[in-house]
Write an enzyme that holds these catalytic residues in place. Structure first.
Site, mmCIF file in Angstrom:
data_model
loop_
_atom_site.group_PDB
_atom_site.id
_atom_site.type_symbol
_atom_site.label_atom_id
_atom_site.label_comp_id
_atom_site.label_asym_id
_atom_site.label_seq_id
_atom_site.Cartn_x
_atom_site.Cartn_y
_atom_site.Cartn_z
ATOM 1 N N ARG A 121 24.863 31.009 14.196
ATOM 2 C CA ARG A 121 25.224 30.091 15.306
ATOM 3 C C ARG A 121 24.890 30.661 16.689
ATOM 4 O O ARG A 121 25.496 30.285 17.686
ATOM 5 C CB ARG A 121 26.703 29.722 15.264
ATOM 6 C CG ARG A 121 27.103 29.013 13.989
ATOM 7 C CD ARG A 121 28.440 28.344 14.141
ATOM 8 N NE ARG A 121 28.872 27.782 12.877
ATOM 9 C CZ ARG A 121 29.594 28.423 11.973
ATOM 10 N NH1 ARG A 121 29.971 29.664 12.200
ATOM 11 N NH2 ARG A 121 29.942 27.842 10.852
ATOM 12 N N LYS A 143 13.794 26.676 26.518
ATOM 13 C CA LYS A 143 13.331 25.756 25.476
ATOM 14 C C LYS A 143 12.855 26.587 24.287
ATOM 15 O O LYS A 143 11.998 27.466 24.447
ATOM 16 C CB LYS A 143 12.172 24.900 25.988
ATOM 17 C CG LYS A 143 12.608 23.717 26.809
ATOM 18 C CD LYS A 143 11.418 22.797 27.053
ATOM 19 C CE LYS A 143 11.801 21.622 27.924
ATOM 20 N NZ LYS A 143 10.639 20.762 28.219
ATOM 21 N N GLU A 185 -1.043 26.545 33.733
ATOM 22 C CA GLU A 185 0.374 26.364 34.082
ATOM 23 C C GLU A 185 0.655 26.967 35.472
ATOM 24 O O GLU A 185 1.489 26.462 36.218
ATOM 25 C CB GLU A 185 1.292 26.985 33.026
ATOM 26 C CG GLU A 185 1.058 26.504 31.600
ATOM 27 C CD GLU A 185 1.326 25.016 31.351
ATOM 28 O OE1 GLU A 185 2.040 24.386 32.151
ATOM 29 O OE2 GLU A 185 0.789 24.483 30.347
ATOM 30 N N LYS A 227 9.637 28.160 38.650
ATOM 31 C CA LYS A 227 10.229 27.605 37.420
ATOM 32 C C LYS A 227 11.733 27.861 37.401
ATOM 33 O O LYS A 227 12.513 26.979 37.002
ATOM 34 C CB LYS A 227 9.556 28.180 36.171
ATOM 35 C CG LYS A 227 10.130 27.512 34.931
ATOM 36 C CD LYS A 227 9.198 27.268 33.803
ATOM 37 C CE LYS A 227 9.917 26.469 32.716
ATOM 38 N NZ LYS A 227 9.318 26.569 31.412
ATOM 39 N N GLU A 237 16.592 19.106 31.402
ATOM 40 C CA GLU A 237 15.520 18.135 31.668
ATOM 41 C C GLU A 237 16.015 16.692 31.698
ATOM 42 O O GLU A 237 15.513 15.815 30.984
ATOM 43 C CB GLU A 237 14.382 18.285 30.647
ATOM 44 C CG GLU A 237 13.094 17.622 31.121
ATOM 45 C CD GLU A 237 11.863 17.982 30.303
ATOM 46 O OE1 GLU A 237 11.768 19.142 29.843
ATOM 47 O OE2 GLU A 237 11.001 17.123 30.162
ATOM 48 N N ARG A 241 13.439 18.520 36.255
ATOM 49 C CA ARG A 241 12.619 19.367 35.379
ATOM 50 C C ARG A 241 11.421 18.620 34.804
ATOM 51 O O ARG A 241 10.421 19.231 34.408
ATOM 52 C CB ARG A 241 13.508 19.948 34.264
ATOM 53 C CG ARG A 241 12.844 21.068 33.494
ATOM 54 C CD ARG A 241 13.815 21.873 32.649
ATOM 55 N NE ARG A 241 13.081 22.764 31.774
ATOM 56 C CZ ARG A 241 13.611 23.699 31.017
ATOM 57 N NH1 ARG A 241 14.917 23.878 31.020
ATOM 58 N NH2 ARG A 241 12.868 24.474 30.255
ATOM 59 N N ASN A 245 6.085 18.469 33.748
ATOM 60 C CA ASN A 245 5.131 17.798 32.854
ATOM 61 C C ASN A 245 3.890 17.320 33.597
ATOM 62 O O ASN A 245 3.066 16.604 33.024
ATOM 63 C CB ASN A 245 5.804 16.600 32.165
ATOM 64 C CG ASN A 245 6.817 17.060 31.143
ATOM 65 O OD1 ASN A 245 6.573 18.029 30.421
ATOM 66 N ND2 ASN A 245 7.962 16.402 31.092
ATOM 67 N N HIS A 248 0.549 16.845 31.917
ATOM 68 C CA HIS A 248 0.787 16.949 30.479
ATOM 69 C C HIS A 248 0.729 15.610 29.750
ATOM 70 O O HIS A 248 0.538 15.587 28.543
ATOM 71 C CB HIS A 248 2.126 17.641 30.213
ATOM 72 C CG HIS A 248 2.030 19.136 30.385
ATOM 73 N ND1 HIS A 248 1.730 19.726 31.601
ATOM 74 C CD2 HIS A 248 2.171 20.166 29.515
ATOM 75 C CE1 HIS A 248 1.696 21.031 31.454
ATOM 76 N NE2 HIS A 248 1.956 21.338 30.204
ATOM 77 N N HIS A 252 -1.560 16.388 26.855
ATOM 78 C CA HIS A 252 -1.131 16.371 25.450
ATOM 79 C C HIS A 252 -1.937 15.380 24.646
ATOM 80 O O HIS A 252 -2.260 15.631 23.475
ATOM 81 C CB HIS A 252 0.351 15.982 25.356
ATOM 82 C CG HIS A 252 1.279 17.133 25.568
ATOM 83 N ND1 HIS A 252 2.580 16.975 25.990
ATOM 84 C CD2 HIS A 252 1.094 18.453 25.416
ATOM 85 C CE1 HIS A 252 3.140 18.165 26.091
ATOM 86 N NE2 HIS A 252 2.258 19.077 25.764
ATOM 87 N N HIS A 264 -4.610 24.329 24.922
ATOM 88 C CA HIS A 264 -3.623 23.602 25.711
ATOM 89 C C HIS A 264 -3.973 23.637 27.203
ATOM 90 O O HIS A 264 -3.942 22.614 27.885
ATOM 91 C CB HIS A 264 -2.246 24.217 25.449
ATOM 92 C CG HIS A 264 -1.138 23.576 26.206
ATOM 93 N ND1 HIS A 264 -0.663 22.324 25.899
ATOM 94 C CD2 HIS A 264 -0.408 24.006 27.265
ATOM 95 C CE1 HIS A 264 0.314 22.021 26.731
ATOM 96 N NE2 HIS A 264 0.484 23.026 27.581
#
Ligand SMILES: NC(=O)c1ccc[n+]([C@@H]2O[C@H](COP(=O)([O-])OP(=O)(O)OC[C@H]3O[C@@H](n4cnc5c(N)ncnc54)[C@H](O)[C@@H]3O)[C@@H](O)[C@H]2O)c1
Length: 359
Positions: A121, A143, A185, A227, A237, A241, A245, A248, A252, A264
């Site tokens: 956990r 993330k 990025e 960031k 997010e 946040r 993207n 993206h 993507h 990427h």
């Protein structure tokens, strides 16, 4: 060494940036109250390069560290790999207080982060990012995820680390294409939040690509600041946040339409140019800013032209993206370099025009 704090109340943590930090990490863990066992999760390539330096410091600080190794590559971001790691953790008697050290790029950070978040956990997580992308992006913000089939990052959880150690010396061994990949990025952070930093990149990208360590340190530091500030304002997010993207939505889609054959960073680069062109077509962004962004992307060694893919595949992939909400495609766009807005009023035909470079 520089320090940046991610302010998240009781989940706050520090990011340490500088040269020759791997051997000092053990001591910093000790200062944070950890002792006894530690588990390092790394990939085969990074292990060969950096495990000795990390272990040296851990041993001096009194830790007994187990190394859990996976092959390098995105395929390792899977529930199967996580399962093997849980098994190895139990075999090495890892306890709830045993810190997991994620030594590697974004793949290791995401996988080890997911394992740390779920094993017993949740056990303490320390990120030790060794790619530019991981230092400026994936190690910050909590993330964690694994992939499921062709779907990227669909199984995951937000889980903040206790400490991030970004040793910029590790960038010296990074293959050139991985450095370039991370630059996408870097440029994204500048373009969404800090025009001065964008100017710095414009003037210094050549030095960065030639591994000028002081320029690379400045780049990592400024990115981490950007960031960390965004994450501190919106940890899960639900608002701000989302601007991370930028580039993206289209990026993507291109990545998916290429069956993940394109890197990427390359896809995000084209996505950023497309988003800037859309912003301009909507009358929000000056043409000169579109030109500047395209030039900086080119200077970073990233592509600026649409790859040889079917437009309908890209548009289709965009409609299936996670960012689609109630059938509307969500776009982060620019008012100027350093200033964004979010809209779902972009039509597929506008995207098509932007990708084809039509004025
Ligand atoms: N969690 C987040 O917020 C977030 C953000 C962006 C990307 N990501 C994830 O990050 C992953 C991509 O990360 P990445 O680009 O770092 O790729 P990666 O982790 O696959 O690393 C790229 C390659 O470089 C090698 N490598 C790593 N460090 C090295 C070094 N110092 N010297 C030599 N070789 C080295 C690795 O072994 C690997 O072969 C993707 O899975 C993506 O989904 C996560």
């Amino acid at each position: 060494m520089k320090k940046v704090k991610v302010e998240l109340g009781s989940n706050s943590y520090e990011i340490r940036i500088g040269a020759d930090l791997l051997t000092r990490t053990g001591l910093w863990l000790r200062e944070r109250g950890f002792s006894g066992k530690a588990a390092i999760i790394t990939d085969t390539t990074v292990k060969g390069l950096y495990i000795d330096a990390l272990n040296q410091g851990l041993t001096i600080a009194g830790f007994k560290a187990a190394t859990l190794e996976v092959p390098a590559g995105e395929e390792q971001k899977s529930l199967e790999s996580a399962g093997r790691l849980y098994h190895e953790l139990t075999s090495s008697y890892a306890e709830r207080t045993t810190p997991i050290l994620a030594l590697g790029g974004g793949v290791i950070g995401d996988l080890a982060g997911f394992v740390a978040a779920t094993y017993m956990r949740g056990v303490p997580l320390i990120h030790i990012p060794t790619t530019l992308l991981a230092q400026v992006d994936s190690s910050i913000g909590g993330k964690t995820a694994v992939d499921h089939g062709q779907l990227k990052n669909v199984i995951g959880v937000f889980y903040q680390p206790k400490l991030v150690v970004a040793d910029i010396d590790t960038l010296k061994t990074l293959p050139e294409d991985e450095l370039t990949n991370g630059m996408a990025e870097v440029i994204k952070h500048a373009v969404i939040r800090n025009r001065n930093f964008f100017d710095f990149l414009d003037n210094n990208l050549e030095k960065a690509r030639a591994i000028d360590m002081s320029v690379l340190e400045e780049i990592v530091l400024e990115n981490v600041r950007i960031k960390a500030e965004i994450v501190a304002k919106d940890e899960k997010e639900s608002g701000l946040r989302g601007i991370l993207n930028y580039g993206h939505t289209v990026g993507h889609a291109i990545e998916a339409a290429s069956n993940f054959q394109l890197k990427h960073g390359q896809c995000v680069a084209i996505g950023m140019i497309a988003a800037a062109r859309i912003s301009n077509k909507m009358g929000k962004l000056d043409k000169s800013d579109v030109t500047r962004l395209t030039d900086v992307i080119r200077k970073a060694g990233l592509p600026t032209e649409m790859p040889d893919l079917k437009m309908e595949d890209i548009i289709q992939a965009m409609k299936h993206d996670k960012k689609v909400q109630q059938d509307k495609i969500r776009f982060v766009l620019l008012k100027s370099i350093g200033d964004t807005f979010i809209t779902d009023e972009v039509s597929p035909s506008l995207v098509e025009e932007a990708l084809l470079g039509q004025e």
